[in-house]
Design a protein around this motif. Structure first.
Motif, PDB file in Angstrom:
ATOM      1  N   LYS A  34       0.831  -1.207   0.000  1.00  0.00           N
ATOM      2  CA  LYS A  34       0.000   0.000   0.000  1.00  0.00           C
ATOM      3  C   LYS A  34       0.866   1.257   0.000  1.00  0.00           C
ATOM      4  O   LYS A  34       0.553   2.227  -0.684  1.00  0.00           O
ATOM      5  N   GLU A  35       1.975   1.236   0.750  1.00  0.00           N
ATOM      6  CA  GLU A  35       2.892   2.377   0.778  1.00  0.00           C
ATOM      7  C   GLU A  35       3.469   2.669  -0.602  1.00  0.00           C
ATOM      8  O   GLU A  35       3.817   3.803  -0.910  1.00  0.00           O
ATOM      9  N   LYS A  36       3.566   1.654  -1.433  1.00  0.00           N
ATOM     10  CA  LYS A  36       4.115   1.815  -2.790  1.00  0.00           C
ATOM     11  C   LYS A  36       3.045   2.265  -3.786  1.00  0.00           C
ATOM     12  O   LYS A  36       3.320   2.465  -4.949  1.00  0.00           O
ATOM     13  N   GLY A  37       1.787   2.383  -3.321  1.00  0.00           N
ATOM     14  CA  GLY A  37       0.741   2.916  -4.167  1.00  0.00           C
ATOM     15  C   GLY A  37      -0.158   1.893  -4.823  1.00  0.00           C
ATOM     16  O   GLY A  37      -1.014   2.249  -5.631  1.00  0.00           O
ATOM     17  N   LEU A  38      -0.004   0.613  -4.489  1.00  0.00           N
ATOM     18  CA  LEU A  38      -0.905  -0.401  -5.049  1.00  0.00           C
ATOM     19  C   LEU A  38      -2.098  -0.586  -4.131  1.00  0.00           C
ATOM     20  O   LEU A  38      -1.994  -0.480  -2.913  1.00  0.00           O
ATOM     21  N   SER A  39      -3.227  -0.902  -4.704  1.00  0.00           N
ATOM     22  CA  SER A  39      -4.453  -1.091  -3.931  1.00  0.00           C
ATOM     23  C   SER A  39      -4.461  -2.483  -3.310  1.00  0.00           C
ATOM     24  O   SER A  39      -4.163  -3.474  -3.981  1.00  0.00           O
ATOM     25  N   VAL A  40      -4.825  -2.540  -2.045  1.00  0.00           N
ATOM     26  CA  VAL A  40      -4.930  -3.834  -1.366  1.00  0.00           C
ATOM     27  C   VAL A  40      -6.370  -4.116  -0.962  1.00  0.00           C
ATOM     28  O   VAL A  40      -6.639  -5.061  -0.234  1.00  0.00           O
TER      29      VAL A  40
END
Length: 117
Positions: A106-112
């Motif tokens: 999530k910190e890298k910008g991907l949706s979880v």
């Protein structure tokens, strides 16, 4: 590539988190006659190859490395050696699907987020 890194890679590949799923099995383009094995066994881990993708958050950068599950076959059968930064990320990666892993993703910008339903 060290045995330690390969073992860590295999553990991550045993149940990879993927934000998208692709249908079907991708054969190895370098195994001319067989298309490569559909699974690999290393120590106590068995991994299906050719149907999954692995998402590995980078150590410091705003990067997530994505590799096909066939990467394990390429390393084992074809002497492929991934870049050192990828190997470091594999060693640093928290257990797949753990809170720590999902937080890094999530910190890298991907949706979880999970789909409704």
């Amino acid at each position: 590539m060290s045995k330690e890194v390969f073992g860590a890679l295999m553990r991550l590949l045993s149940n990879p988190w993927q934000p998208v799923a692709l249908a079907g099995h991708q054969p190895c383009p370098y195994c001319r006659f067989t298309g490569g094995a559909a699974s690999l066994q290393f120590e106590d881990v068995e991994v299906s190859v050719g149907a999954n993708n692995l998402f590995v958050p980078a150590r410091d950068e705003a990067v997530v490395y994505v590799a096909p599950s066939l990467i394990a076959h390429y390393i084992d059968a074809h002497d492929y050696c991934p870049p050192a930064v990828f190997q470091e990320a594999v060693l640093d990666c928290p257990e797949m699907r753990s809170f720590a892993y999902l937080k890094k993703i999530k910190e890298k910008g991907l949706s979880v987020a999970r789909p409704a339903g």
